[in-house]
Design a protein around this motif. Structure first.
Motif, mmCIF file in Angstrom:
data_model
loop_
_atom_site.group_PDB
_atom_site.id
_atom_site.type_symbol
_atom_site.label_atom_id
_atom_site.label_comp_id
_atom_site.label_asym_id
_atom_site.label_seq_id
_atom_site.Cartn_x
_atom_site.Cartn_y
_atom_site.Cartn_z
ATOM 1 N N LEU A 159 57.388 27.576 87.791
ATOM 2 C CA LEU A 159 58.135 28.233 89.255
ATOM 3 C C LEU A 159 57.146 29.303 89.932
ATOM 4 C CD1 LEU A 159 60.638 29.143 89.998
ATOM 5 C CD2 LEU A 159 61.020 30.636 88.404
ATOM 6 N N PHE A 160 56.998 28.729 91.589
ATOM 7 C CA PHE A 160 56.154 30.208 92.104
ATOM 8 C C PHE A 160 57.249 30.574 93.321
ATOM 9 C CE2 PHE A 160 53.548 26.447 91.222
ATOM 10 C CZ PHE A 160 52.154 26.939 90.874
ATOM 11 N N LEU A 161 56.739 31.812 92.677
ATOM 12 C CA LEU A 161 57.537 33.147 93.934
ATOM 13 C C LEU A 161 56.553 33.241 94.641
ATOM 14 C CD1 LEU A 161 59.305 34.654 90.268
ATOM 15 C CD2 LEU A 161 60.756 32.559 91.698
ATOM 16 N N GLU A 187 66.923 37.539 90.002
ATOM 17 C CA GLU A 187 68.375 36.075 89.459
ATOM 18 C C GLU A 187 66.367 35.086 89.314
ATOM 19 O OE1 GLU A 187 69.981 35.076 93.505
ATOM 20 O OE2 GLU A 187 71.670 36.893 92.591
ATOM 21 N N GLN A 188 65.545 35.321 90.589
ATOM 22 C CA GLN A 188 64.738 34.180 89.896
ATOM 23 C C GLN A 188 63.949 34.592 89.225
ATOM 24 O OE1 GLN A 188 64.416 31.180 92.236
ATOM 25 N NE2 GLN A 188 65.665 32.217 93.195
ATOM 26 N N LEU A 189 63.359 36.013 88.207
ATOM 27 C CA LEU A 189 63.491 36.071 86.998
ATOM 28 C C LEU A 189 64.188 35.691 85.696
ATOM 29 C CD1 LEU A 189 61.675 39.597 88.359
ATOM 30 C CD2 LEU A 189 60.103 37.447 87.558
ATOM 31 N N GLY A 190 65.676 35.618 86.297
ATOM 32 C CA GLY A 190 66.221 35.392 84.966
ATOM 33 C C GLY A 190 66.226 34.177 84.777
ATOM 34 N N LEU A 234 57.797 41.715 86.071
ATOM 35 C CA LEU A 234 57.177 40.528 85.755
ATOM 36 C C LEU A 234 56.972 39.700 85.004
ATOM 37 C CD1 LEU A 234 55.071 40.938 88.916
ATOM 38 C CD2 LEU A 234 57.651 39.435 88.869
ATOM 39 N N ALA A 235 56.271 41.173 83.787
ATOM 40 C CA ALA A 235 55.322 40.672 82.801
ATOM 41 C C ALA A 235 56.957 40.374 81.608
ATOM 42 C CB ALA A 235 54.628 41.922 81.948
ATOM 43 N N GLY A 236 58.047 41.248 81.472
ATOM 44 C CA GLY A 236 58.973 41.165 80.961
ATOM 45 C C GLY A 236 59.608 39.315 80.911
ATOM 46 N N ALA A 237 59.566 39.066 81.973
ATOM 47 C CA ALA A 237 60.052 38.073 82.408
ATOM 48 C C ALA A 237 59.186 36.648 82.200
ATOM 49 C CB ALA A 237 60.394 37.516 83.997
ATOM 50 N N GLY A 238 58.032 36.760 81.477
ATOM 51 C CA GLY A 238 57.310 35.821 81.544
ATOM 52 C C GLY A 238 56.170 35.623 82.291
ATOM 53 N N VAL A 239 56.275 36.036 83.543
ATOM 54 C CA VAL A 239 55.513 35.469 84.072
ATOM 55 C C VAL A 239 53.396 36.019 84.186
ATOM 56 C CG1 VAL A 239 54.864 36.102 87.229
ATOM 57 C CG2 VAL A 239 56.511 36.082 86.718
ATOM 58 N N LYS A 240 53.226 34.655 84.194
ATOM 59 C CA LYS A 240 51.374 34.683 84.098
ATOM 60 C C LYS A 240 50.653 35.486 84.834
ATOM 61 C CE LYS A 240 52.035 32.119 80.081
ATOM 62 N NZ LYS A 240 51.115 30.696 79.867
ATOM 63 N N ALA A 241 51.090 35.398 85.907
ATOM 64 C CA ALA A 241 50.146 35.503 87.402
ATOM 65 C C ALA A 241 50.405 36.262 88.622
ATOM 66 C CB ALA A 241 48.638 34.650 87.035
ATOM 67 N N VAL A 242 49.943 36.754 88.881
ATOM 68 C CA VAL A 242 50.267 37.128 90.555
ATOM 69 C C VAL A 242 49.332 37.222 91.528
ATOM 70 C CG1 VAL A 242 51.406 39.325 92.280
ATOM 71 C CG2 VAL A 242 51.533 39.296 89.805
#
Length: 313
Positions: A159-161, A187-190, A234-242
């Motif tokens: 998933l890319f935001l 919503e997307q981070l959900g 972002l980290a809480g939703a598990g996003v790996k990288a910005v």
């Protein structure tokens, strides 16, 4: 001032997604892949900077044209092809409503139409694209010219935001637009937090930070309060990288499990880095990236160890 669709080459983001990637097909992980990240072609800055007038629109941009053409040619030669090419903002230098903006935009569009039709373009808005203090009018112009200023898409199970980071910098003239992005992002981070994707990755122009979450506020990062709130989210939703640009130098750091990657420019350099692009390999377990000068990527392509990562099953 819209971008010609040139036989389907250019897929503009609409409806908060990118139709180059049908989501139902792309939600499934099918193995490692890679993409190319660039930032700040910023047609006009090199002349403006050399004239010691960086706020000026820049009345020449031949150097940036040649560099961006070199970047496109290098990308087109890569084998296997990247899944996409993302440009993380400051597409042109002239701010909204200033001289040479139309000409810079048309020249960049002409160069980008040379990208291989099998390599979708992902375009991110920067401060020079929507203004340091964006308004409803400047956002509307960007959307008409380049597509949505924030959106999401699936590619290869990831998933890319894409965020409009100028809303995070100064949304005083368009608070409702910022609120809409905030709600959309939650919503997307959900979705990401529910672990329905292999990884989640964010693209934006302004970095959260350049080296450390606790660094001082600067023109080139987001303010402490904003960066910490967003980084935790972002980290809480598990996003790996910005992945970002804006700094015109390579930089970055980590916060929790979040990798903040700051890539230098295709165009004007403000430090000791070279004009270049970043190759980003996505495997089942990790995201590995390496910055290449345009000459390196043109002459020898991607290093074998990165290519080997894509052979993993």
């Amino acid at each position: 001032m819209s971008v010609p669709e040139a036989g389907g080459v250019f897929h503009r983001a609409r409806g908060r997604t990118l139709d180059a990637f049908p989501s139902e097909e792309e939600k499934e992980w099918k193995g490692p892949f890679y993409f190319i990240q660039g930032a700040d072609p910023q047609f006009g800055l090199m002349k403006a900077w050399s004239s010691r007038d960086p706020d000026h629109g820049g009345d020449e941009w031949g150097q940036e044209i040649r560099l961006t053409e070199q970047a496109v040619q290098a990308i087109n030669k890569l084998n296997p092809k990247p899944r996409f090419f993302v440009l993380c903002g400051d597409l042109v230098h002239a701010m909204p409503g200033t001289p040479w903006r139309k000409e810079q935009t048309e020249d960049l569009q002409r160069v980008l139409r040379q990208v291989d039709r099998e390599i979708p373009l992902v375009l991110v808005s920067g401060n020079h694209d929507v203004g340091n203090v964006p308004t409803a009018q400047t956002i509307a112009e960007f959307r008409q010219t380049w597509g949505d200023d924030y959106f999401s898409f699936w590619a290869g199970g990831v998933l890319f935001l894409v965020l409009n980071s100028q809303f995070l910098f100064d949304a005083s003239q368009c608070p409702a637009l910022k609120q809409a992005q905030d709600q959309w992002l939650d919503e997307q981070l959900g979705l990401a937090a529910q672990r329905r994707c292999r990884h989640a990755v964010v693209f934006q122009h302004i970095p959260l930070f350049l080296q450390s979450i606790d660094e001082d506020d600067d023109y080139f990062n987001l303010t402490t309060a904003v960066r910490k709130e967003l980084a935790d989210k972002l980290a809480g939703a598990g996003v790996k990288a910005v992945f970002s640009g804006h700094y015109h130098r390579n930089a970055g750091g980590t916060y929790r499990d979040l990798d903040m990657v700051v890539s230098s420019a295709i165009g004007c350099q403000l430090g000791q880095d070279t004009h270049g692009l970043r190759v980003v390999v996505v495997t089942a377990e990790k995201i590995v990236h390496r910055y290449y000068s345009l000459d390196e990527l043109s002459e020898r392509g991607i290093d074998s160890d990165l290519l080997d990562l894509m052979k993993e099953t």
